[in-house]
Design a protein around this motif. Structure first.
Motif, PDB file in Angstrom:
ATOM      1  N   SER A 185       0.840  -1.196   0.000  1.00  0.00           N
ATOM      2  CA  SER A 185       0.000   0.000   0.000  1.00  0.00           C
ATOM      3  C   SER A 185       0.875   1.246   0.000  1.00  0.00           C
ATOM      4  O   SER A 185       2.063   1.180   0.278  1.00  0.00           O
ATOM      5  N   GLY A 186       0.227   2.405  -0.337  1.00  0.00           N
ATOM      6  CA  GLY A 186       0.962   3.653  -0.238  1.00  0.00           C
ATOM      7  C   GLY A 186       1.438   4.247  -1.540  1.00  0.00           C
ATOM      8  O   GLY A 186       2.623   4.226  -1.839  1.00  0.00           O
ATOM      9  N   GLY A 187       0.534   4.804  -2.336  1.00  0.00           N
ATOM     10  CA  GLY A 187       0.934   5.575  -3.507  1.00  0.00           C
ATOM     11  C   GLY A 187       1.490   4.762  -4.659  1.00  0.00           C
ATOM     12  O   GLY A 187       2.191   5.299  -5.520  1.00  0.00           O
ATOM     13  N   ILE A 188       1.142   3.490  -4.702  1.00  0.00           N
ATOM     14  CA  ILE A 188       1.652   2.654  -5.788  1.00  0.00           C
ATOM     15  C   ILE A 188       0.925   2.974  -7.087  1.00  0.00           C
ATOM     16  O   ILE A 188      -0.301   3.041  -7.112  1.00  0.00           O
ATOM     17  N   PHE A 189       1.705   3.162  -8.163  1.00  0.00           N
ATOM     18  CA  PHE A 189       1.090   3.412  -9.464  1.00  0.00           C
ATOM     19  C   PHE A 189       0.912   2.115 -10.232  1.00  0.00           C
ATOM     20  O   PHE A 189      -0.150   1.861 -10.787  1.00  0.00           O
ATOM     21  N   SER A 190       1.950   1.305 -10.271  1.00  0.00           N
ATOM     22  CA  SER A 190       1.864   0.015 -10.961  1.00  0.00           C
ATOM     23  C   SER A 190       2.843  -0.963 -10.334  1.00  0.00           C
ATOM     24  O   SER A 190       3.873  -0.563  -9.803  1.00  0.00           O
ATOM     25  N   ILE A 191       2.483  -2.243 -10.412  1.00  0.00           N
ATOM     26  CA  ILE A 191       3.379  -3.298  -9.933  1.00  0.00           C
ATOM     27  C   ILE A 191       3.672  -4.233 -11.091  1.00  0.00           C
ATOM     28  O   ILE A 191       2.754  -4.728 -11.740  1.00  0.00           O
ATOM     29  N   ASP A 192       4.940  -4.434 -11.373  1.00  0.00           N
ATOM     30  CA  ASP A 192       5.337  -5.346 -12.444  1.00  0.00           C
ATOM     31  C   ASP A 192       5.515  -6.748 -11.877  1.00  0.00           C
ATOM     32  O   ASP A 192       4.665  -7.595 -12.002  1.00  0.00           O
ATOM     33  N   ILE A 215       2.688 -19.575  -6.347  1.00  0.00           N
ATOM     34  CA  ILE A 215       2.592 -18.132  -6.157  1.00  0.00           C
ATOM     35  C   ILE A 215       1.404 -17.599  -6.939  1.00  0.00           C
ATOM     36  O   ILE A 215       1.109 -18.089  -8.043  1.00  0.00           O
ATOM     37  N   SER A 216       0.726 -16.622  -6.369  1.00  0.00           N
ATOM     38  CA  SER A 216      -0.404 -15.986  -7.051  1.00  0.00           C
ATOM     39  C   SER A 216      -0.472 -14.536  -6.605  1.00  0.00           C
ATOM     40  O   SER A 216       0.169 -14.141  -5.630  1.00  0.00           O
ATOM     41  N   ARG A 217      -1.248 -13.759  -7.338  1.00  0.00           N
ATOM     42  CA  ARG A 217      -1.373 -12.341  -6.999  1.00  0.00           C
ATOM     43  C   ARG A 217      -2.790 -11.856  -7.217  1.00  0.00           C
ATOM     44  O   ARG A 217      -3.504 -12.368  -8.088  1.00  0.00           O
ATOM     45  N   ASP A 218      -3.161 -10.866  -6.428  1.00  0.00           N
ATOM     46  CA  ASP A 218      -4.449 -10.178  -6.570  1.00  0.00           C
ATOM     47  C   ASP A 218      -4.114  -8.739  -6.908  1.00  0.00           C
ATOM     48  O   ASP A 218      -3.726  -7.961  -6.032  1.00  0.00           O
ATOM     49  N   ASN A 219      -4.234  -8.382  -8.172  1.00  0.00           N
ATOM     50  CA  ASN A 219      -3.823  -7.045  -8.599  1.00  0.00           C
ATOM     51  C   ASN A 219      -4.709  -5.955  -7.998  1.00  0.00           C
ATOM     52  O   ASN A 219      -4.232  -4.852  -7.717  1.00  0.00           O
ATOM     53  N   ALA A 220      -5.975  -6.240  -7.796  1.00  0.00           N
ATOM     54  CA  ALA A 220      -6.881  -5.232  -7.230  1.00  0.00           C
ATOM     55  C   ALA A 220      -6.497  -4.885  -5.798  1.00  0.00           C
ATOM     56  O   ALA A 220      -6.714  -3.758  -5.343  1.00  0.00           O
ATOM     57  N   GLN A 221      -5.913  -5.867  -5.090  1.00  0.00           N
ATOM     58  CA  GLN A 221      -5.532  -5.665  -3.694  1.00  0.00           C
ATOM     59  C   GLN A 221      -4.030  -5.463  -3.515  1.00  0.00           C
ATOM     60  O   GLN A 221      -3.558  -5.340  -2.381  1.00  0.00           O
ATOM     61  N   ASN A 222      -3.288  -5.432  -4.619  1.00  0.00           N
ATOM     62  CA  ASN A 222      -1.821  -5.304  -4.546  1.00  0.00           C
ATOM     63  C   ASN A 222      -1.240  -6.315  -3.559  1.00  0.00           C
ATOM     64  O   ASN A 222      -0.399  -5.980  -2.709  1.00  0.00           O
ATOM     65  N   THR A 223      -1.683  -7.544  -3.686  1.00  0.00           N
ATOM     66  CA  THR A 223      -1.293  -8.588  -2.745  1.00  0.00           C
ATOM     67  C   THR A 223      -0.727  -9.784  -3.496  1.00  0.00           C
ATOM     68  O   THR A 223      -1.235 -10.154  -4.564  1.00  0.00           O
ATOM     69  N   VAL A 224       0.307 -10.363  -2.920  1.00  0.00           N
ATOM     70  CA  VAL A 224       0.901 -11.575  -3.476  1.00  0.00           C
ATOM     71  C   VAL A 224       0.832 -12.666  -2.403  1.00  0.00           C
ATOM     72  O   VAL A 224       0.968 -12.385  -1.207  1.00  0.00           O
ATOM     73  N   TYR A 225       0.593 -13.887  -2.868  1.00  0.00           N
ATOM     74  CA  TYR A 225       0.444 -15.024  -1.972  1.00  0.00           C
ATOM     75  C   TYR A 225       1.480 -16.100  -2.332  1.00  0.00           C
ATOM     76  O   TYR A 225       1.910 -16.206  -3.477  1.00  0.00           O
ATOM     77  N   LEU A 226       1.809 -16.891  -1.331  1.00  0.00           N
ATOM     78  CA  LEU A 226       2.636 -18.069  -1.570  1.00  0.00           C
ATOM     79  C   LEU A 226       2.013 -19.236  -0.810  1.00  0.00           C
ATOM     80  O   LEU A 226       2.044 -19.252   0.419  1.00  0.00           O
TER      81      LEU A 226
END
Length: 121
Positions: free
Chosen positions: A25-32, A69-80
């Motif tokens: 969280s915190g002002g993220i514009f994009s996550i690659d 590994i998976s990710r939820d882009n809407a929540q800016n969250t990554v799981y393992l």
């Protein structure tokens, strides 16, 4: 200020499962790319798994077939998701995200605080 909050570590018996989460969280514009690294006592930090924005994944040979590994882009969250855990998986696990943040699209390369995973035999 970008923050990463990890959760899900703990003590588990060999053969058990754990699921790690890392929320950014915190002002993220994009996550690659988003990834998980681990560091065991006396060893260097190593990549466990990574995932790109297009969901291409990369795994260390030692965890292939056991970790996902998976990710939820809407929540800016990554799981393992870690299954069939072994004592040699014992380490501090760190999440890492790379991308851009802020109005000026500054380079983002942030690390979580680390979460301890202990696998008993």
């Amino acid at each position: 200020q970008v923050q990463l909050v990890e959760s899900g570590g703990g003590l588990v018996q060999a053969g058990g499962s754990l699921r790690l989460s890392c929320a950014a969280s915190g002002g993220i514009f994009s996550i690659d790319t988003m990834g998980w690294y681990r560091q065991a006592p006396g060893k260097q930090r190593e990549l466990v798994a990574g995932i790109t924005s297009s969901s291409t994944t990369n795994y260390a040979d030692s965890v292939k077939g056991r970790f996902t590994i998976s990710r939820d882009n809407a929540q800016n969250t990554v799981y393992l998701q870690m299954n069939s855990l072994k004592p040699e998986d014992t380490a501090v696990y760190y999440c890492n995200i790379r991308g851009t943040y802020g109005r000026s699209w500054l380079v983002l390369d942030a690390w979580g605080q680390g979460t301890l995973v202990t696998v008993s035999s």
